[in-house]
Design a protein around this motif. Structure first.
Motif, mmCIF file in Angstrom:
data_model
loop_
_atom_site.group_PDB
_atom_site.id
_atom_site.type_symbol
_atom_site.label_atom_id
_atom_site.label_comp_id
_atom_site.label_asym_id
_atom_site.label_seq_id
_atom_site.Cartn_x
_atom_site.Cartn_y
_atom_site.Cartn_z
ATOM 1 N N VAL A 298 0.843 -1.197 0.000
ATOM 2 C CA VAL A 298 0.000 0.000 0.000
ATOM 3 C C VAL A 298 0.880 1.251 0.000
ATOM 4 N N GLN A 299 1.908 1.257 0.844
ATOM 5 C CA GLN A 299 2.812 2.405 0.907
ATOM 6 C C GLN A 299 3.547 2.611 -0.419
ATOM 7 N N ALA A 300 3.953 1.523 -1.057
ATOM 8 C CA ALA A 300 4.637 1.626 -2.351
ATOM 9 C C ALA A 300 3.702 2.201 -3.406
ATOM 10 N N GLN A 301 2.433 1.815 -3.372
ATOM 11 C CA GLN A 301 1.468 2.346 -4.335
ATOM 12 C C GLN A 301 1.237 3.836 -4.097
ATOM 13 N N ILE A 302 1.136 4.234 -2.847
ATOM 14 C CA ILE A 302 0.964 5.660 -2.530
ATOM 15 C C ILE A 302 2.171 6.450 -3.004
ATOM 16 N N LYS A 303 3.364 5.934 -2.736
ATOM 17 C CA LYS A 303 4.592 6.597 -3.165
ATOM 18 C C LYS A 303 4.619 6.752 -4.688
ATOM 19 N N SER A 304 4.210 5.706 -5.384
ATOM 20 C CA SER A 304 4.179 5.738 -6.842
ATOM 21 C C SER A 304 3.173 6.760 -7.354
ATOM 22 N N ALA A 305 2.008 6.820 -6.732
ATOM 23 C CA ALA A 305 0.981 7.774 -7.153
ATOM 24 C C ALA A 305 1.445 9.209 -6.962
ATOM 25 N N VAL A 306 2.138 9.468 -5.859
ATOM 26 C CA VAL A 306 2.664 10.814 -5.609
ATOM 27 C C VAL A 306 3.744 11.146 -6.641
ATOM 28 N N ALA A 307 4.604 10.185 -6.922
ATOM 29 C CA ALA A 307 5.684 10.409 -7.890
ATOM 30 C C ALA A 307 5.135 10.653 -9.288
ATOM 31 N N TRP A 308 3.988 10.063 -9.604
ATOM 32 C CA TRP A 308 3.365 10.226 -10.922
ATOM 33 C C TRP A 308 3.210 11.699 -11.267
ATOM 34 N N GLY A 309 2.822 12.484 -10.304
ATOM 35 C CA GLY A 309 2.604 13.905 -10.564
ATOM 36 C C GLY A 309 3.852 14.759 -10.459
ATOM 37 N N ASN B 298 7.130 13.719 -11.642
ATOM 38 C CA ASN B 298 8.192 13.449 -12.615
ATOM 39 C C ASN B 298 7.606 13.404 -14.020
ATOM 40 N N SER B 299 8.381 12.990 -14.976
ATOM 41 C CA SER B 299 7.962 13.065 -16.372
ATOM 42 C C SER B 299 7.226 11.821 -16.868
ATOM 43 N N THR B 300 6.812 10.930 -15.980
ATOM 44 C CA THR B 300 6.132 9.708 -16.404
ATOM 45 C C THR B 300 4.901 10.028 -17.243
ATOM 46 N N PHE B 301 4.094 10.947 -16.802
ATOM 47 C CA PHE B 301 2.868 11.315 -17.512
ATOM 48 C C PHE B 301 3.196 11.787 -18.928
ATOM 49 N N ASP B 302 4.242 12.562 -19.056
ATOM 50 C CA ASP B 302 4.630 13.079 -20.370
ATOM 51 C C ASP B 302 5.158 11.991 -21.292
ATOM 52 N N ASN C 206 -9.195 11.446 -15.486
ATOM 53 C CA ASN C 206 -7.798 11.040 -15.651
ATOM 54 C C ASN C 206 -7.673 9.842 -16.578
ATOM 55 N N SER C 207 -8.624 8.925 -16.507
ATOM 56 C CA SER C 207 -8.596 7.777 -17.410
ATOM 57 C C SER C 207 -8.771 8.235 -18.854
ATOM 58 N N TYR C 208 -9.636 9.198 -19.050
ATOM 59 C CA TYR C 208 -9.828 9.746 -20.397
ATOM 60 C C TYR C 208 -8.527 10.391 -20.887
ATOM 61 N N ILE C 209 -7.909 11.190 -20.047
ATOM 62 C CA ILE C 209 -6.670 11.882 -20.430
ATOM 63 C C ILE C 209 -5.563 10.874 -20.735
ATOM 64 N N VAL C 210 -5.405 9.873 -19.877
ATOM 65 C CA VAL C 210 -4.384 8.847 -20.101
ATOM 66 C C VAL C 210 -4.650 8.130 -21.426
ATOM 67 N N SER C 211 -5.902 7.771 -21.677
ATOM 68 C CA SER C 211 -6.222 7.053 -22.918
ATOM 69 C C SER C 211 -5.943 7.903 -24.146
ATOM 70 N N GLN C 212 -6.066 9.212 -24.018
ATOM 71 C CA GLN C 212 -5.777 10.097 -25.144
ATOM 72 C C GLN C 212 -4.279 10.238 -25.398
ATOM 73 N N ARG C 213 -3.474 10.034 -24.379
ATOM 74 C CA ARG C 213 -2.023 10.195 -24.500
ATOM 75 C C ARG C 213 -1.310 8.928 -24.963
ATOM 76 N N ILE C 214 -1.977 7.779 -24.853
ATOM 77 C CA ILE C 214 -1.380 6.511 -25.286
ATOM 78 C C ILE C 214 -1.910 6.216 -26.691
ATOM 79 N N PRO C 215 -1.021 6.101 -27.665
ATOM 80 C CA PRO C 215 -1.454 5.984 -29.061
ATOM 81 C C PRO C 215 -2.423 4.848 -29.360
ATOM 82 N N ASN C 216 -2.276 3.711 -28.718
ATOM 83 C CA ASN C 216 -3.109 2.556 -29.039
ATOM 84 C C ASN C 216 -3.910 2.127 -27.815
ATOM 85 N N ALA C 217 -4.594 3.084 -27.204
ATOM 86 C CA ALA C 217 -5.368 2.801 -25.994
ATOM 87 C C ALA C 217 -6.845 2.646 -26.314
ATOM 88 N N GLN C 218 -7.489 1.787 -25.550
ATOM 89 C CA GLN C 218 -8.936 1.634 -25.625
ATOM 90 C C GLN C 218 -9.492 2.004 -24.258
#
Length: 119
Positions: free
Chosen positions: A36-47, A49-53, A77-89
């Motif tokens: 759980v702590q690792a997932q929280i850490k990852s979620a915070v890091a998502w915003g 660093n450049s992972t989103f980009d 956010n799911s909509y935005i992520v799907s728009q940024r990934i070229p082959n997303a459904q």
């Protein structure tokens, strides 16, 4: 947060809890606090660093799914992520929150199977 406050969503939530209570064998282990702590850490890091980009660099197909009123991982956010990934459904499940996959277990399993088995 997992189910909507509607009668149909709440009933689906109760059905999920009944299915969960009936399953005694071959259950997945409980999530450990470290996980759980690792997932929280990852979620915070998502915003921070450049992972989103870098989502546009993903080449393989990606299935993005969410409930239409998820307050834990906002649906937009799911909509935005799907728009940024070229082959997303993208699949948005109605009358549901973060627990859409429990509420629509059979349909979600069918959608995952179709996604994985497509040509």
């Amino acid at each position: 947060m997992f189910f909507e406050q509607t009668e149909t969503s709440r009933a689906a939530g109760l059905n999920y809890l009944e299915r969960l209570a009936r399953r005694k064998d071959d259950r997945a282990p409980l999530v450990k606090p470290e996980s759980v702590q690792a997932q929280i850490k990852s979620a915070v890091a998502w915003g921070t660093n450049s992972t989103f980009d870098r989502l546009g660099e993903i080449k393989q197909p990606v299935l993005v799914a969410n409930g239409d009123h998820d307050i834990m991982v906002p649906t937009i956010n799911s909509y935005i992520v799907s728009q940024r990934i070229p082959n997303a459904q993208l699949i948005i499940y109605p009358d549901s929150g973060h627990g859409f996959m429990f509420q629509y277990a059979d349909l979600f399993a069918e959608h995952v199977s179709m996604f994985l088995n497509r040509d």
